[in-house]
Each structure stands twice: as C-alpha cells, then as structure tokens.
Design a protein around this motif. Structure first.
Motif, PDB file in Angstrom:
ATOM      1  N   PRO A   1       4.359   9.896   8.479  1.00  0.00           N
ATOM      2  CA  PRO A   1       3.234   9.238   7.816  1.00  0.00           C
ATOM      3  C   PRO A   1       1.903   9.731   8.381  1.00  0.00           C
ATOM      4  O   PRO A   1       1.755   9.933   9.594  1.00  0.00           O
ATOM      5  CB  PRO A   1       3.450   7.751   8.140  1.00  0.00           C
ATOM      6  N   THR A   2       0.948   9.918   7.507  1.00  0.00           N
ATOM      7  CA  THR A   2      -0.351  10.437   7.923  1.00  0.00           C
ATOM      8  C   THR A   2      -1.003   9.572   8.985  1.00  0.00           C
ATOM      9  O   THR A   2      -1.646  10.084   9.914  1.00  0.00           O
ATOM     10  CB  THR A   2      -1.276  10.551   6.696  1.00  0.00           C
ATOM     11  N   PHE A   3      -0.852   8.231   8.879  1.00  0.00           N
ATOM     12  CA  PHE A   3      -1.565   7.367   9.819  1.00  0.00           C
ATOM     13  C   PHE A   3      -1.075   7.551  11.253  1.00  0.00           C
ATOM     14  O   PHE A   3      -1.780   7.206  12.204  1.00  0.00           O
ATOM     15  CB  PHE A   3      -1.491   5.896   9.395  1.00  0.00           C
ATOM     16  N   ILE A   4       0.117   8.125  11.437  1.00  0.00           N
ATOM     17  CA  ILE A   4       0.647   8.341  12.783  1.00  0.00           C
ATOM     18  C   ILE A   4       0.097   9.626  13.397  1.00  0.00           C
ATOM     19  O   ILE A   4      -0.055   9.727  14.621  1.00  0.00           O
ATOM     20  CB  ILE A   4       2.191   8.365  12.757  1.00  0.00           C
ATOM     21  N   VAL A   5      -0.226  10.624  12.559  1.00  0.00           N
ATOM     22  CA  VAL A   5      -0.578  11.944  13.092  1.00  0.00           C
ATOM     23  C   VAL A   5      -2.009  12.371  12.778  1.00  0.00           C
ATOM     24  O   VAL A   5      -2.431  13.467  13.191  1.00  0.00           O
ATOM     25  CB  VAL A   5       0.407  13.017  12.555  1.00  0.00           C
ATOM     26  N   GLU A   6      -2.793  11.549  12.074  1.00  0.00           N
ATOM     27  CA  GLU A   6      -4.097  11.992  11.585  1.00  0.00           C
ATOM     28  C   GLU A   6      -5.023  12.475  12.698  1.00  0.00           C
ATOM     29  O   GLU A   6      -5.697  13.505  12.566  1.00  0.00           O
ATOM     30  CB  GLU A   6      -4.769  10.891  10.757  1.00  0.00           C
TER      31      GLU A   6
ATOM     32  N   SER B   1      -3.936  19.416  17.739  1.00  0.00           N
ATOM     33  CA  SER B   1      -2.719  19.281  18.539  1.00  0.00           C
ATOM     34  C   SER B   1      -1.486  19.453  17.658  1.00  0.00           C
ATOM     35  O   SER B   1      -0.423  19.862  18.131  1.00  0.00           O
ATOM     36  CB  SER B   1      -2.676  17.915  19.224  1.00  0.00           C
ATOM     37  N   LEU B   2      -1.631  19.086  16.390  1.00  0.00           N
ATOM     38  CA  LEU B   2      -0.602  19.335  15.378  1.00  0.00           C
ATOM     39  C   LEU B   2      -1.260  20.065  14.221  1.00  0.00           C
ATOM     40  O   LEU B   2      -2.459  19.875  13.957  1.00  0.00           O
ATOM     41  CB  LEU B   2       0.020  18.021  14.885  1.00  0.00           C
ATOM     42  N   ARG B   3      -0.470  20.857  13.535  1.00  0.00           N
ATOM     43  CA  ARG B   3      -0.973  21.572  12.366  1.00  0.00           C
ATOM     44  C   ARG B   3      -0.086  21.292  11.159  1.00  0.00           C
ATOM     45  O   ARG B   3       1.143  21.196  11.296  1.00  0.00           O
ATOM     46  CB  ARG B   3      -1.012  23.078  12.638  1.00  0.00           C
TER      47      ARG B   3
ATOM     48  N   ALA C   1       0.835  -1.201   0.000  1.00  0.00           N
ATOM     49  CA  ALA C   1       0.000   0.000   0.000  1.00  0.00           C
ATOM     50  C   ALA C   1       0.867   1.247   0.000  1.00  0.00           C
ATOM     51  O   ALA C   1       2.028   1.216   0.411  1.00  0.00           O
ATOM     52  CB  ALA C   1      -0.912   0.013   1.227  1.00  0.00           C
ATOM     53  N   SER C   2       0.290   2.331  -0.475  1.00  0.00           N
ATOM     54  CA  SER C   2       0.956   3.632  -0.428  1.00  0.00           C
ATOM     55  C   SER C   2       0.729   4.282   0.936  1.00  0.00           C
ATOM     56  O   SER C   2      -0.294   4.059   1.587  1.00  0.00           O
ATOM     57  CB  SER C   2       0.403   4.551  -1.516  1.00  0.00           C
ATOM     58  N   VAL C   3       1.677   5.102   1.335  1.00  0.00           N
ATOM     59  CA  VAL C   3       1.587   5.817   2.602  1.00  0.00           C
ATOM     60  C   VAL C   3       1.876   7.296   2.340  1.00  0.00           C
ATOM     61  O   VAL C   3       2.958   7.651   1.889  1.00  0.00           O
ATOM     62  CB  VAL C   3       2.598   5.261   3.628  1.00  0.00           C
ATOM     63  N   THR C   4       0.896   8.151   2.594  1.00  0.00           N
ATOM     64  CA  THR C   4       1.109   9.586   2.449  1.00  0.00           C
ATOM     65  C   THR C   4       1.803  10.138   3.689  1.00  0.00           C
ATOM     66  O   THR C   4       1.701   9.576   4.787  1.00  0.00           O
ATOM     67  CB  THR C   4      -0.227  10.322   2.240  1.00  0.00           C
ATOM     68  N   ARG C   5       2.520  11.242   3.486  1.00  0.00           N
ATOM     69  CA  ARG C   5       3.211  11.893   4.595  1.00  0.00           C
ATOM     70  C   ARG C   5       2.815  13.362   4.658  1.00  0.00           C
ATOM     71  O   ARG C   5       2.416  13.951   3.656  1.00  0.00           O
ATOM     72  CB  ARG C   5       4.731  11.770   4.422  1.00  0.00           C
ATOM     73  N   VAL C   6       2.957  13.930   5.833  1.00  0.00           N
ATOM     74  CA  VAL C   6       2.572  15.322   6.038  1.00  0.00           C
ATOM     75  C   VAL C   6       3.644  16.023   6.881  1.00  0.00           C
ATOM     76  O   VAL C   6       4.241  15.415   7.777  1.00  0.00           O
ATOM     77  CB  VAL C   6       1.183  15.413   6.713  1.00  0.00           C
TER      78      VAL C   6
END
Length: 300
Positions: free
Chosen positions: A240-245, A252-254, A159-164
């Motif tokens: 990775p988005t799944f860690i911070v979504e 809490s994060l922006r 699977a692909s993993v997006t990052r932010v």
C-alpha cells in the motif's frame, strides 16, 4: 392480554375521570378503553373503578393500584428515553480492531479527534494483523485492508488504497533490469499473506492484464515487515502506498514497473449483522470515511 396497554388505559381514565376523555387521548373507541379496564379487573379479581354514566372514579383498591401504575409506567418511560438518547448520542464503550500498520499510521490522531467530538465515549482499540473472529471477540467494528471482505459480516467500504511495486536501489542495482511483469518470475519477491489472489499478483498496463505467480522469499501478514525487508534489499514488494510513500520520496525505495498497476484495495469497516446499527458505530464509520477517503486515494 397486553397488561401495559391496560394499565395505560386505566390511568388515563382515572386522570380524566371519564372513559370518553381517556379514549379521545388514546385515539381509541370508548368501548376499547372500557374493555382494557375490564380485562384488568378480571385478571386482578377486584373492581378498580366506580362507574356512572357521566364519570369514573377509583375505588380504594383502584386508587392504590393507580399509584403503583403511575410509578411503573414512569420507570418504563425513563427506560425508553434513556435508550432513545443512547441511540442518538455516541456514548459508552466502542471496541475497535484494526491492522497494525494502518492503525499506527492513522488511528492514533483520528481516534483522539473523534473522542474530542464525543466526550461521553470510550474507545478500546486492538491492533492486530491476525484474522480475528469479530463476533466472538466482541468487537463493535473491525477495520480491514482487503480485496474481498468476508461474507459473514456486514461490510462498508471506507476508502480506496493504492498499491505500488517497489524495491531498494541496492536490490535493483544487483538484479536484472525489469521491464515487463512476466520478468518478475526471475526476481525475488516479498508477498503479503492474506490476499484473495494468493501467491499471484495481478498487474494491468498498456498491454492488458497479467496474472503473475511470484516466486516469493518472504511472506508476511504485516506491511511494515514487508517494507523493512524491501529496504534491506531482500526483494521486490507490492505494498500500500501509505506504508512506503515517505521512502519513495527520499529514494530509499524506488517504484518498479511504473506503467503497470495492481488493483486498488479498500479499507472496510466490518461489523456483525444487526437490525439496528449502534449510533456510536455509525458515527465512527462516517467519521473515518470523511477523514480517510481522499488521503488514502492519493498516490505517493
């Protein structure tokens, strides 16, 4: 000499009482079947069959040998059937290695669902962010979040993993306003330790690609550690988005530099090169691919 073939030919002749019928069943010529039996008699040094132009019957020694051959061939057939069933059903022990953050978020429930579908399977899951030797440690499959899979293993993209890019409100209120990737050089960054890009972030936006050597203050191989440091206002993280979504949703994060994106990473399933991939590994990878692909590809 292929003794198993010779034994099969001999037992077929005794079963049918005829070389011709045995040859027909084995789809061989009569002379080939006769040669198999003769070779067996030569090796054993004993006559196994009484032959006439119309029939073949076992001698006393041949009857004793026939009974043993039946038992041996039956054991071989059972062994082959057992392996065939093993390769068509997920059973036995599946030894899995996965990253800590990914494993704690996704694998508990997913593996429980997978085991419910395959009740004859045991799963041993080891969560670790270290770059373990898959072959030496005996893992059937290793899951890794990476941009470049290792060349010594067979890798299948799941699977692909997006990052932010993100930071806490506390950090952003105290720091200079960030409008362009090149301004990251004036900020404190938190860097993941095992990327092929090393201490650079590649970001792409309206004005093209930018390779930014980030001035990091904390470097770690665990995404949750990086996230928690970002929550404490320690700096800007690329995660990775799944860690911070959930933390983005509750503010809490922006997100920082929303017009610029880092390349997607991928979850890879990696396993040692082998001529035949065990069925349990194949179905596990297929299950994860279907379960994770859509979810991981969706940004927060």
């Amino acid at each position: 000499m292929d003794k198993l073939t010779n034994m099969k030919a001999f037992t077929r002749v005794v079963n049918h009482g005829s070389f011709s019928e045995a040859a027909r069943e084995m789809r061989l010529s009569r002379s080939a079947v006769s040669k198999y039996v003769i070779d067996l008699e030569i090796e054993l040094g004993v006559q196994l069959l009484n032959r006439t132009t119309q029939s073949a019957t076992p001698t006393e020694a041949g009857q004793r040998y026939y009974d043993r051959c039946l038992a041996i061939l039956a054991e071989i057939e059972d062994a082959e059937t057992s392996i065939s069933q093993f390769q068509s059903q997920a059973r036995g022990l599946l030894h899995v290695n996965a990253p800590m953050s990914f494993g704690t978020k996704f694998l508990g429930r997913l593996i429980a669902q997978f085991m419910a579908q395959h009740p004859d399977l045991q799963v041993q899951l080891i969560l670790s962010d270290q770059q373990l030797d898959t072959v030496q440690e005996g893992f059937d499959v290793t899951l890794r979040l990476t941009d470049v899979p290792p060349p010594n293993l067979v890798s299948q993209r799941i699977a692909s993993v997006t990052r932010v890019i993100c930071a806490s409100p506390t950090y952003l209120e105290q720091a200079d306003v960030l409008k362009h990737p090149r301004e990251l050089r004036n900020h404190v960054c938190l860097n993941y330790g095992y990327l092929a890009t090393g201490l650079q972030w590649k970001l792409t936006g309206p004005d093209g690609d930018h390779w930014i050597p980030v001035p990091w203050r904390l470097c770690s191989n665990n995404g949750e550690v990086m996230r928690d440091a970002a929550l404490e206002g320690c700096g800007i993280a690329l995660l990775p988005t799944f860690i911070v979504e959930s933390y983005l949703r509750n503010d809490s994060l922006r997100e920082v530099l929303p017009d610029y994106r880092a390349p997607e990473m991928s979850i890879y399933a990696m396993f040692p090169p082998a001529r035949y991939l065990p069925f349990k590994v194949r179905v596990f990878i297929d299950f994860l691919s279907k379960s994770l692909a859509a979810r991981l590809a969706v940004p927060a």
